[in-house]
Design a protein around this motif. Structure first.
Motif, PDB file in Angstrom:
ATOM      1  N   VAL A   1     -29.792  -6.569-113.644  1.00 62.53           N
ATOM      2  CA  VAL A   1     -29.062  -7.572-114.409  1.00 62.53           C
ATOM      3  C   VAL A   1     -27.947  -8.144-113.549  1.00 62.53           C
ATOM      4  CG1 VAL A   1     -27.613  -7.985-116.442  1.00 62.53           C
ATOM      5  CG2 VAL A   1     -29.546  -6.414-116.589  1.00 62.53           C
TER       6      VAL A   1
ATOM      7  N   THR B   1     -24.956 -11.360-113.843  1.00 70.27           N
ATOM      8  CA  THR B   1     -24.353 -12.403-114.669  1.00 70.27           C
ATOM      9  C   THR B   1     -23.749 -13.465-113.763  1.00 70.27           C
ATOM     10  OG1 THR B   1     -23.879 -10.788-116.394  1.00 70.27           O
ATOM     11  CG2 THR B   1     -22.694 -12.871-116.512  1.00 70.27           C
TER      12      THR B   1
ATOM     13  N   GLU C   1     -26.905 -14.567-118.278  1.00 73.65           N
ATOM     14  CA  GLU C   1     -27.309 -13.224-117.859  1.00 73.65           C
ATOM     15  C   GLU C   1     -28.742 -13.287-117.375  1.00 73.65           C
ATOM     16  OE1 GLU C   1     -28.168  -9.346-120.292  1.00 73.65           O
ATOM     17  OE2 GLU C   1     -26.009  -9.451-119.878  1.00 73.65           O
TER      18      GLU C   1
END
Length: 106
Positions: free
Chosen positions: A23, A25, A30
């Motif tokens: 992940v 951002t 995201e």
């Protein structure tokens, strides 16, 4: 109306393990970033197209396909298209490999 894109450096190629999602951002977006066994890197919105939603970064990668970790939907990393018999689409973002640095264009 003109659309403006911006490139975001999200890490080095080595930081993205083969077939393991990560992940990242960037701004308000995201992303789930995946590196396939052949070294290609793909960036998708980290949100399942399933009506109940959920994250995609924990999914399983096989070839150029991602298997949704909650619903086992098969998603093409290249296009974001969900494969039959299910249907839907995940937003995909262009990835630029620049001298070992991974950049995503939003």
């Amino acid at each position: 109306m003109q659309t403006t894109t911006q490139e975001y450096a999200v890490g080095t190629v080595e930081e993205f393990l083969l077939q393991i999602g990560r992940v990242v951002t960037t701004g308000e977006t995201e992303l789930a970033i995946f590196r396939t066994s052949d070294g290609a890197v793909y960036a998708l919105e980290n949100r399942s197209p399933h009506p109940k939603g959920g994250p995609l970064a924990e999914g399983i990668v096989s070839g150029y396909y991602l298997y949704d970790p909650l619903y086992d939907w098969k998603i093409d990393l290249r296009s974001g298209e969900v494969q039959s018999p299910d249907h839907g689409k995940v937003k995909v973002y262009p990835v630029i490999l620049d001298g070992g640095m991974v950049k995503v264009s939003l």
